[in-house]
Design a protein around this motif. Structure first.
Motif, short mmCIF file in Angstrom:
data_model
loop_
_atom_site.label_atom_id
_atom_site.label_comp_id
_atom_site.label_asym_id
_atom_site.label_seq_id
_atom_site.Cartn_x
_atom_site.Cartn_y
_atom_site.Cartn_z
N GLU A 42 -8.52 13.29 7.61
CA GLU A 42 -7.49 13.97 7.63
C GLU A 42 -6.66 13.22 9.01
N LYS A 43 -7.82 12.78 9.83
CA LYS A 43 -7.64 11.89 11.26
C LYS A 43 -7.05 10.62 10.82
N MET A 44 -7.25 10.07 10.09
CA MET A 44 -6.97 8.79 9.27
C MET A 44 -4.80 9.16 8.88
N VAL A 45 -5.10 9.76 8.48
CA VAL A 45 -4.13 10.64 8.14
C VAL A 45 -2.93 10.46 9.65
N GLN A 46 -3.73 11.45 10.71
CA GLN A 46 -2.87 11.39 12.03
C GLN A 46 -2.94 10.38 12.58
N SER A 47 -3.78 9.76 12.77
CA SER A 47 -3.53 7.80 12.68
C SER A 47 -3.01 6.70 12.38
N SER A 48 -2.67 7.28 11.03
CA SER A 48 -1.00 6.28 10.25
C SER A 48 0.50 6.66 10.90
N ARG A 49 -0.17 8.40 10.81
CA ARG A 49 1.42 8.58 11.45
C ARG A 49 1.52 8.01 12.34
N ALA A 50 0.37 8.57 13.70
CA ALA A 50 0.85 7.87 14.76
C ALA A 50 1.70 6.14 15.30
N LEU A 51 0.64 5.51 14.53
CA LEU A 51 1.53 4.12 14.58
C LEU A 51 2.41 3.39 14.07
N ILE A 52 3.47 5.16 13.70
CA ILE A 52 4.65 5.20 12.98
C ILE A 52 5.89 4.33 13.60
N PRO A 53 5.93 4.50 14.89
CA PRO A 53 6.99 3.92 16.42
C PRO A 53 6.40 2.50 16.31
N THR A 54 5.20 2.16 16.23
CA THR A 54 4.59 0.57 16.71
C THR A 54 5.82 -0.49 15.95
N GLY A 55 6.57 0.05 14.55
CA GLY A 55 7.38 -0.21 14.23
C GLY A 55 8.11 -1.75 15.44
N PHE A 56 8.66 -0.63 16.07
CA PHE A 56 9.69 -1.22 17.36
C PHE A 56 8.92 -2.18 18.50
N ASN A 57 7.51 -3.21 18.80
CA ASN A 57 6.77 -3.71 19.31
C ASN A 57 7.64 -4.90 20.24
N ILE A 58 8.75 -4.61 20.95
CA ILE A 58 9.20 -5.35 21.23
C ILE A 58 8.01 -5.82 22.83
N GLU A 59 8.56 -7.26 22.88
CA GLU A 59 7.94 -7.76 23.93
C GLU A 59 7.93 -7.32 24.98
N LYS A 60 6.83 -7.94 25.62
CA LYS A 60 6.69 -7.35 26.90
C LYS A 60 7.66 -7.72 28.32
#
Length: 402
Positions: free
Chosen positions: A48-66
């Motif tokens: 379940e923690k792995m599912v939560q971690s995977s859900r939390a990573l969804i917004p990282t698709g928009f990984n605009i550079e600094k």
């Protein structure tokens, strides 16, 4: 009155905790065992923690550079007042916007796949809990059969010993009675140990504090549930894998599009009559060498083909394994039908008639033992086939990894 009720409540809770502390067992049914496993199983919690971690990573698709902030001073940059300007500004590099869209889609696909893995793990836990639960019931039923025979053989062993002492029978009958009684005693002890082992397996999955107990229940046939292949978590997992590979192809293709960059700055100096000189710069980064990226696109397409083949193979294996298990069910069902239609009556009659004939002197002890053995074999065979039938039903109903 409220104080009195509160005191009674605390007392009841305290007594309950004390009983649990002293090893009092709690009788649970199958649904309670399943609920406990789903709530307590540490392996499931980790999933379940792995599912939560995977859900939390969804917004990282928009990984605009600094965003870059910079200061620049160039002696060649002379303002109207004769002083060189100092320039402050910020700049930003961006991949083509659709790249971020595909990256987010891939993250969403990965999350859905992790969800399906979690569902598969949950169903696997339910299956293992059910198998352990019904195994306990099986061993309890088998013990009841052996206890009856143990008591019966014990009585006749004692009677044979007395008859031998009185000279009414021979030594062969006496030792035969003793050996049969001991044989049944060993089988009874083995059934008891097997029940203990089944309890350990059950506790391994439910992971509850304290002892659990399964009630004395008659072993019955379980019902087969038809598998919905389209909704099967394993099939959905592979379908998401195909989608993710498709999005991976799109991502690599869109990386061929130009990157974007923008820069905003302003310059000025500390001399007399200084002015502020704002400015901006925009541009694109164009790929001039396509070999490496084309190779990545080709690899992504191969991954998609592999995912499609994995999906087809899983569906084939799922349907094939279900068919195999169904054939196994028919084999066990034949033995169960025989017992229910003929065997049970035959077994009961064998014991009844053999006991009456032996007491009346119509048959000797060896003949009696043979009849009792036949009756016992019918009952034991029925329980064994019924247990195998139920285990096969559980495999079909919770078939995850064919």
């Amino acid at each position: 009155m409220k104080t009195y009720k509160l005191t009674i409540g605390v007392l009841v809770i305290s007594v309950g905790l004390s009983l649990n502390a002293f090893g009092q067992s709690v009788t649970i049914d199958l649904q309670q065992a399943i609920d406990a496993a789903l709530a307590n199983n540490i392996g499931l919690k980790a999933q379940e923690k792995m599912v939560q971690s995977s859900r939390a990573l969804i917004p990282t698709g928009f990984n605009i550079e600094k965003t870059q902030a910079f200061y620049r001073h160039d002696q060649n940059d002379i303002a109207e007042n004769g002083f060189s300007n100092s320039v402050l500004g910020i700049s930003q590099n961006l991949q083509f916007p659709t790249v971020y869209v595909f990256q987010k889609k891939i993250n969403q696909d990965r999350f859905r796949m992790q969800e399906q893995k979690y569902e598969i793990s949950k169903i696997q836990v339910v299956k293992e809990v059910s198998k352990a639960y019904y195994s306990i019931i099986y061993w309890k039923n088998l013990q009841a059969n052996y206890q009856y025979l143990d008591s019966l053989y014990r009585q006749f062993s004692i009677a044979s010993s007395r008859r031998f002492e009185l000279g009414e029978t021979n030594y062969l009958e006496k030792i035969t009675a003793q050996s049969k009684q001991r044989e049944i005693g060993v089988q009874l002890a083995q059934a008891i140990e097997s029940e203990k082992n089944a309890y350990m397996v059950l506790e391994q999955w439910i992971q509850m504090d304290g002892l659990v107990q399964v009630g004395d229940i008659q072993l019955r046939e379980l019902n087969v549930e038809i598998i919905d292949v389209d909704a099967h978590p394993g099939v959905v997992f592979y379908e998401n894998a195909v989608k993710m590979s498709e999005h991976a192809i799109g991502l690599e293709q869109h990386k061929l599009l130009p990157d974007l960059f923008a820069e905003v700055f302003r310059g000025t100096n500390s001399g007399a009559n200084s002015k502020v000189y704002p400015g901006f710069q925009v541009g694109v980064s164009l790929p001039l060498w396509f070999g490496a990226q084309k190779a990545k696109i080709g690899s992504a397409r191969t991954d998609k083909e592999q995912s499609q083949l994995d999906n087809k193979n899983f569906v084939f294996q799922l349907e094939n394994r279900t068919e195999q298990l169904t054939i196994e069910l028919k084999k066990y069902m034949e033995a169960i039908d025989f017992y229910e239609q003929e065997g049970k009556v035959l077994s009961d009659q064998l014991i009844k008639q053999a006991s009456e004939a032996f007491k009346n002197g119509e048959i000797d002890f060896l003949q009696y033992v043979l009849l009792i053995e036949n009756s016992r074999n019918i009952q034991v065979s029925y329980l064994q086939n019924l247990n195998l039938y139920n285990m096969t039903v559980l495999e079909i109903n919770y078939l995850m990894n064919p």
